[in-house]
Enzyme design. Structure first.
Site, short mmCIF file in Angstrom:
data_model
loop_
_atom_site.label_atom_id
_atom_site.label_comp_id
_atom_site.label_asym_id
_atom_site.label_seq_id
_atom_site.Cartn_x
_atom_site.Cartn_y
_atom_site.Cartn_z
N TYR A 110 -10.43 -4.56 3.20
CA TYR A 110 -9.95 -4.17 4.61
C TYR A 110 -10.63 -3.98 6.16
O TYR A 110 -11.78 -2.32 6.08
CB TYR A 110 -9.21 -2.77 4.18
CG TYR A 110 -7.83 -1.81 4.91
CD1 TYR A 110 -7.79 -2.00 6.26
CD2 TYR A 110 -6.64 -1.50 4.50
CE1 TYR A 110 -7.02 -1.72 7.25
CE2 TYR A 110 -6.11 -1.14 5.20
CZ TYR A 110 -5.71 -1.00 6.15
OH TYR A 110 -4.96 -0.16 7.42
N GLU A 119 0.63 -0.81 0.11
CA GLU A 119 0.13 -0.09 -0.34
C GLU A 119 0.94 1.71 0.08
O GLU A 119 2.04 1.58 0.54
CB GLU A 119 -1.07 -0.20 1.43
CG GLU A 119 -1.97 -1.07 0.85
CD GLU A 119 -2.43 -1.00 2.19
OE1 GLU A 119 -2.60 0.30 2.67
OE2 GLU A 119 -3.43 -1.99 2.48
N ASP A 133 -5.61 8.81 10.04
CA ASP A 133 -4.25 9.23 9.99
C ASP A 133 -3.49 9.07 11.06
O ASP A 133 -4.12 10.51 11.60
CB ASP A 133 -3.62 9.29 9.24
CG ASP A 133 -3.37 8.31 7.97
OD1 ASP A 133 -3.79 7.36 7.41
OD2 ASP A 133 -3.67 9.37 6.64
#
Length: 280
Positions: free
Chosen positions: A177, A51, A62
């Protein structure tokens, strides 16, 4: 949609009876040349899927480590065009390792969706993870990406309930995911038992592989998660290894490459032992 490198890699690993190690690094961190060297080194160190983060100035999902990596990359001049160029350079020596671009929609929108999808495919990108586009916005990028031959990987979370899951999975391809903890990346360790339960629940709704990320930092955690998941995603720990190898001005040192490859090698050992331990 024709088969992609992602499909081929997960099928091959399923035949081996082990999960994939999916590694994340930010494109351009800490500088373009070092970033390319790091990406090139990942497969030999044991990464099965890569990734590649597209740096963005407002990365809301994040944690501190990946936020800092994005800022380092932007400061070093990384752009979306340079990220696609990095992929092209990587493909000159590796035509088999799946590569997924991960990030946010704003840079893609500004670049132009049609142009981005075409150039991503041409450069050797296999799939996209765009964390701020829900299924209701599939016409924006997901469907154009699928038509362009790219997998579109969707995130499922601990709060994705039975009612929501079919919508999340509807146009997902490549793999699912699963975000193993609530919140931002790299801030908590996953609960193995809960992850196993969640992976089982997702698999009742889809035949796609399920990769688990957020919070996996060690070979032991990777092995534990890999006993139930089809892939184990590690990002913040790798990005932190890069950061820990830099000098006071955030420049790469002679330790930068080995800091990453030694960690990835250990993580790869963990995922390779996962199913063997489970079957023993």
């Amino acid at each position: 949609m024709t088969s992609t490198r992602i499909d081929a890699r997960f099928a091959a690993l399923a035949a081996e009876g082990r999960p994939a190690l999916v590694t994340f690094v930010t494109a351009g961190d800490p500088d373009p040349d070092t970033s390319l060297a790091l990406v090139k080194a990942l497969p030999a160190a044991g990464a099965d899927v890569i990734e590649l983060g597209m740096p963005f100035s407002d990365p809301m999902a994040d944690g501190p480590a990946i936020q800092a990596a994005g800022l380092r990359a932007l400061k070093a001049g990384q752009t979306l065009a340079k990220t696609l160029a990095l992929v092209r350079a990587f493909r000159e020596g590796d035509d088999t390792t799946p590569l997924v671009l991960m990030g946010y929609y704003n840079p893609i929108y500004n670049y132009g969706v049609e142009r981005f999808v075409a150039e991503a495919k041409e450069s050797g990108v296999d799939g996209l993870i765009v964390v701020d586009l829900p299924p209701e916005e599939d016409e924006e990028l997901c469907l154009p990406a699928l038509r362009g031959g790219l997998n579109f990987v969707r995130l499922a979370t601990p709060t994705t309930d039975e009612k929501r899951l079919p919508a999340v999975l509807a146009n997902t391809s490549g793999f699912v995911y699963y975000v193993s903890v609530n919140g931002i990346t790299g801030t908590a360790a996953p609960d193995t038992a809960r992850v196993a339960e969640a992976v089982g629940r997702i698999k009742r709704h889809t035949a796609l592989p399920v990769a688990v990320g957020f919070g996996v930092r060690t070979a032991e955690q990777a092995a534990a998660i890999g006993e139930n998941a089809d892939g184990v995603v590690v990002g913040s720990a790798i990005v932190a290894a890069i950061a820990g190898s830099l000098d006071a001005e955030d420049r790469a040192t002679e330790r930068t490459l080995s800091a990453v490859t030694s960690l990835v090698t250990a993580l790869a050992r963990g995922v390779r032992e996962a199913r063997r331990d489970a079957a023993a």
